[in-house]
Structure formats: C-alpha cells, structure tokens
Design a protein around this motif. Structure first.
Motif, PDB file in Angstrom:
ATOM      1  N   ALA A  91     -28.084  75.859   2.018  1.00  0.00           N
ATOM      2  CA  ALA A  91     -28.058  75.126   0.742  1.00  0.00           C
ATOM      3  C   ALA A  91     -29.445  75.165   0.103  1.00  0.00           C
ATOM      4  O   ALA A  91     -30.456  75.070   0.807  1.00  0.00           O
ATOM      5  CB  ALA A  91     -27.615  73.686   0.977  1.00  0.00           C
ATOM      6  N   PRO A  92     -29.518  75.323  -1.206  1.00  0.00           N
ATOM      7  CA  PRO A  92     -30.807  75.479  -1.876  1.00  0.00           C
ATOM      8  C   PRO A  92     -31.861  74.437  -1.492  1.00  0.00           C
ATOM      9  O   PRO A  92     -33.010  74.777  -1.243  1.00  0.00           O
ATOM     10  CB  PRO A  92     -30.445  75.398  -3.365  1.00  0.00           C
ATOM     11  CG  PRO A  92     -29.044  75.933  -3.429  1.00  0.00           C
ATOM     12  CD  PRO A  92     -28.391  75.444  -2.156  1.00  0.00           C
ATOM     13  N   GLY A  93     -31.514  73.177  -1.383  1.00  0.00           N
ATOM     14  CA  GLY A  93     -32.487  72.147  -1.049  1.00  0.00           C
ATOM     15  C   GLY A  93     -32.962  72.173   0.392  1.00  0.00           C
ATOM     16  O   GLY A  93     -33.891  71.457   0.769  1.00  0.00           O
ATOM     17  N   TRP A  94     -32.339  73.015   1.211  1.00  0.00           N
ATOM     18  CA  TRP A  94     -32.670  73.090   2.641  1.00  0.00           C
ATOM     19  C   TRP A  94     -33.348  74.390   3.030  1.00  0.00           C
ATOM     20  O   TRP A  94     -33.661  74.607   4.204  1.00  0.00           O
ATOM     21  CB  TRP A  94     -31.405  72.885   3.469  1.00  0.00           C
ATOM     22  CG  TRP A  94     -31.001  71.451   3.453  1.00  0.00           C
ATOM     23  CD1 TRP A  94     -30.218  70.817   2.524  1.00  0.00           C
ATOM     24  CD2 TRP A  94     -31.405  70.457   4.379  1.00  0.00           C
ATOM     25  NE1 TRP A  94     -30.102  69.494   2.825  1.00  0.00           N
ATOM     26  CE2 TRP A  94     -30.829  69.249   3.976  1.00  0.00           C
ATOM     27  CE3 TRP A  94     -32.204  70.477   5.525  1.00  0.00           C
ATOM     28  CZ2 TRP A  94     -31.015  68.064   4.671  1.00  0.00           C
ATOM     29  CZ3 TRP A  94     -32.380  69.301   6.221  1.00  0.00           C
ATOM     30  CH2 TRP A  94     -31.803  68.107   5.786  1.00  0.00           C
ATOM     31  N   ARG A  95     -33.587  75.263   2.090  1.00  0.00           N
ATOM     32  CA  ARG A  95     -34.211  76.547   2.391  1.00  0.00           C
ATOM     33  C   ARG A  95     -35.673  76.370   2.765  1.00  0.00           C
ATOM     34  O   ARG A  95     -36.320  75.422   2.344  1.00  0.00           O
ATOM     35  CB  ARG A  95     -34.055  77.501   1.207  1.00  0.00           C
ATOM     36  CG  ARG A  95     -32.592  77.861   1.006  1.00  0.00           C
ATOM     37  CD  ARG A  95     -32.355  78.770  -0.163  1.00  0.00           C
ATOM     38  NE  ARG A  95     -30.913  78.949  -0.315  1.00  0.00           N
ATOM     39  CZ  ARG A  95     -30.330  79.276  -1.431  1.00  0.00           C
ATOM     40  NH1 ARG A  95     -31.042  79.487  -2.516  1.00  0.00           N
ATOM     41  NH2 ARG A  95     -29.023  79.407  -1.476  1.00  0.00           N
ATOM     42  N   ARG A  96     -36.164  77.306   3.581  1.00  0.00           N
ATOM     43  CA  ARG A  96     -37.560  77.316   4.048  1.00  0.00           C
ATOM     44  C   ARG A  96     -37.902  76.089   4.899  1.00  0.00           C
ATOM     45  O   ARG A  96     -39.028  75.635   4.948  1.00  0.00           O
ATOM     46  CB  ARG A  96     -38.536  77.419   2.885  1.00  0.00           C
ATOM     47  CG  ARG A  96     -38.512  78.777   2.193  1.00  0.00           C
ATOM     48  CD  ARG A  96     -39.489  78.793   1.045  1.00  0.00           C
ATOM     49  NE  ARG A  96     -39.683  80.015   0.318  1.00  0.00           N
ATOM     50  CZ  ARG A  96     -38.777  80.882  -0.103  1.00  0.00           C
ATOM     51  NH1 ARG A  96     -37.534  80.708   0.175  1.00  0.00           N
ATOM     52  NH2 ARG A  96     -39.103  81.937  -0.798  1.00  0.00           N
ATOM     53  N   ARG A  97     -36.872  75.575   5.593  1.00  0.00           N
ATOM     54  CA  ARG A  97     -37.076  74.404   6.452  1.00  0.00           C
ATOM     55  C   ARG A  97     -36.602  74.671   7.880  1.00  0.00           C
ATOM     56  O   ARG A  97     -36.449  73.736   8.660  1.00  0.00           O
ATOM     57  CB  ARG A  97     -36.352  73.202   5.858  1.00  0.00           C
ATOM     58  CG  ARG A  97     -36.962  72.789   4.518  1.00  0.00           C
ATOM     59  CD  ARG A  97     -36.168  71.748   3.769  1.00  0.00           C
ATOM     60  NE  ARG A  97     -36.138  70.484   4.484  1.00  0.00           N
ATOM     61  CZ  ARG A  97     -35.483  69.426   4.042  1.00  0.00           C
ATOM     62  NH1 ARG A  97     -34.823  69.476   2.898  1.00  0.00           N
ATOM     63  NH2 ARG A  97     -35.476  68.315   4.728  1.00  0.00           N
ATOM     64  N   GLY A  98     -36.325  75.939   8.213  1.00  0.00           N
ATOM     65  CA  GLY A  98     -35.948  76.288   9.577  1.00  0.00           C
ATOM     66  C   GLY A  98     -34.460  76.294   9.863  1.00  0.00           C
ATOM     67  O   GLY A  98     -34.044  76.559  10.993  1.00  0.00           O
ATOM     68  N   VAL A  99     -33.641  76.035   8.851  1.00  0.00           N
ATOM     69  CA  VAL A  99     -32.198  75.961   9.060  1.00  0.00           C
ATOM     70  C   VAL A  99     -31.620  77.330   9.417  1.00  0.00           C
ATOM     71  O   VAL A  99     -30.897  77.472  10.400  1.00  0.00           O
ATOM     72  CB  VAL A  99     -31.487  75.362   7.827  1.00  0.00           C
ATOM     73  CG1 VAL A  99     -29.970  75.419   7.982  1.00  0.00           C
ATOM     74  CG2 VAL A  99     -31.956  73.925   7.591  1.00  0.00           C
ATOM     75  N   ALA A 100     -31.933  78.349   8.627  1.00  0.00           N
ATOM     76  CA  ALA A 100     -31.404  79.695   8.898  1.00  0.00           C
ATOM     77  C   ALA A 100     -31.914  80.211  10.241  1.00  0.00           C
ATOM     78  O   ALA A 100     -31.174  80.845  10.997  1.00  0.00           O
ATOM     79  CB  ALA A 100     -31.778  80.663   7.783  1.00  0.00           C
ATOM     80  N   ARG A 101     -33.154  79.926  10.555  1.00  0.00           N
ATOM     81  CA  ARG A 101     -33.716  80.353  11.842  1.00  0.00           C
ATOM     82  C   ARG A 101     -32.948  79.707  12.999  1.00  0.00           C
ATOM     83  O   ARG A 101     -32.623  80.353  13.988  1.00  0.00           O
ATOM     84  CB  ARG A 101     -35.203  80.009  11.908  1.00  0.00           C
ATOM     85  CG  ARG A 101     -35.907  80.651  13.081  1.00  0.00           C
ATOM     86  CD  ARG A 101     -37.415  80.508  12.977  1.00  0.00           C
ATOM     87  NE  ARG A 101     -37.978  81.091  11.774  1.00  0.00           N
ATOM     88  CZ  ARG A 101     -38.273  82.388  11.620  1.00  0.00           C
ATOM     89  NH1 ARG A 101     -38.063  83.232  12.604  1.00  0.00           N
ATOM     90  NH2 ARG A 101     -38.787  82.840  10.493  1.00  0.00           N
ATOM     91  N   ALA A 102     -32.626  78.420  12.871  1.00  0.00           N
ATOM     92  CA  ALA A 102     -31.856  77.732  13.913  1.00  0.00           C
ATOM     93  C   ALA A 102     -30.446  78.305  14.028  1.00  0.00           C
ATOM     94  O   ALA A 102     -29.924  78.491  15.139  1.00  0.00           O
ATOM     95  CB  ALA A 102     -31.801  76.234  13.622  1.00  0.00           C
ATOM     96  N   LEU A 103     -29.826  78.606  12.890  1.00  0.00           N
ATOM     97  CA  LEU A 103     -28.490  79.209  12.912  1.00  0.00           C
ATOM     98  C   LEU A 103     -28.511  80.576  13.598  1.00  0.00           C
ATOM     99  O   LEU A 103     -27.674  80.867  14.461  1.00  0.00           O
ATOM    100  CB  LEU A 103     -27.944  79.347  11.489  1.00  0.00           C
ATOM    101  CG  LEU A 103     -27.445  78.058  10.843  1.00  0.00           C
ATOM    102  CD1 LEU A 103     -27.380  78.203   9.326  1.00  0.00           C
ATOM    103  CD2 LEU A 103     -26.095  77.667  11.406  1.00  0.00           C
ATOM    104  N   LEU A 104     -29.467  81.426  13.225  1.00  0.00           N
ATOM    105  CA  LEU A 104     -29.549  82.762  13.831  1.00  0.00           C
ATOM    106  C   LEU A 104     -29.896  82.680  15.315  1.00  0.00           C
ATOM    107  O   LEU A 104     -29.369  83.457  16.114  1.00  0.00           O
ATOM    108  CB  LEU A 104     -30.553  83.635  13.088  1.00  0.00           C
ATOM    109  CG  LEU A 104     -30.079  84.173  11.745  1.00  0.00           C
ATOM    110  CD1 LEU A 104     -31.190  84.977  11.073  1.00  0.00           C
ATOM    111  CD2 LEU A 104     -28.822  85.016  11.890  1.00  0.00           C
ATOM    112  N   ALA A 105     -30.754  81.746  15.692  1.00  0.00           N
ATOM    113  CA  ALA A 105     -31.095  81.589  17.111  1.00  0.00           C
ATOM    114  C   ALA A 105     -29.852  81.206  17.910  1.00  0.00           C
ATOM    115  O   ALA A 105     -29.633  81.720  19.021  1.00  0.00           O
ATOM    116  CB  ALA A 105     -32.186  80.546  17.287  1.00  0.00           C
TER     117      ALA A 105
END
Length: 154
Positions: A91-105
């Motif tokens: 979600a736009p307000g959550w970008r660059r906060r480690g969310v995608a990295r946690a999902l990919l991990a």
C-alpha cells in the motif's frame, strides 16, 4: 503503526477478497474490477490450488501488502520444485518501511522449506525502482522474460 508491527501471514479463505483486491489495485489501477461472483470464485480457486499461498502483510486489521506464491513441481534440478512469485504489492503509505522485504523473506523461507531450488519473479521492464529493490533483496536479473497477454470474452 510501525512496520515492526506488521505481521506476515498466509491468507485464509475467511479473509475478504474485496479488501485484498483493493490492495492489489495499487499495482494495476487500470484493471477491470471483477464482479463479486467472479472475485469469490477466483478466491476459492486460489485457496484450492496445491502449492499456492497468498501472503498478506497485516497491520492491525489492515492489509498493507501481498505476495502471491506457488510452489511448482519440477522434473529438472534433481526433481526439486521452484517457486513463482507474483503480485508483490505494498500500500502506498507503507512503502519503504520494510513490508515488501518481510513478505519476500517469508516467501523465500517457504520456498526453502519446500526444497525449492529457486524463487523466480518477473517485473515489468519499466519498473526500474522495483528492480533495484529486488536486487537489494537478493534477486538477480538472470533471464529475459516474455509474456503473451490473451484476450478473452469471459
């Protein structure tokens, strides 16, 4: 709420597919919104597919990210499966906060536990910022991909 308070979990059939689609729409805002019947059928099919897992990043009760994964049986590489990753969305307000990295991990951990020999994803050639992120997350540009979009009358 901080990214530290985001939980990554597998989607379950009881989750609301409309809320998940609202998040996915950030990836393709020009997409046609499926009617409720079609969306519900796709949601059921997703959960019934062997090896398929939609990961959700959840902050409180809000879906803030997704990664759609499928472990694919394989006859090469010692008959070890591989994982395909699709629909990496935050979600736009959550970008660059480690969310995608946690999902990919989490996806990589799942692939490792399943004995996969690789995790593969594709990204539109125009998304250079996403490509930098994927490289930083340990993925390498190792292939040339091709797509053929199909039109349907569904």
């Amino acid at each position: 709420m901080s990214a530290d308070e985001v939980v990554v979990r597998a989607a379950v059939p009881q989750d609301d597919p409309e809320r998940v689609f609202d998040l996915l729409w950030a990836l393709a805002p020009g997409d046609e919104r499926p009617d409720t019947t079609r969306l519900s059928a796709a949601w059921r099919d997703l959960h019934a597919q062997a090896g398929r897992e939609l990961l959700l990043a959840v902050a409180g009760s809000t879906f803030v990210g997704t990664v759609d994964t499928v472990v694919v049986p394989n006859l090469t590489h010692g008959a070890r499966p591989y994982m395909l990753v699709e629909n990496v969305v935050v979600a736009p307000g959550w970008r660059r906060r480690g969310v995608a990295r946690a999902l990919l991990a989490t996806a990589v951990d799942t692939a490792t536990a399943a004995g996969c020999y690789k995790v593969q994803l594709v990204s539109s050639a125009s998304r250079t910022e996403a490509h930098r992120f994927y490289a930083d997350a340990g993925f390498s540009p190792s292939a040339v991909g091709y797509r053929r979009y199909l039109t349907t009358t569904a």
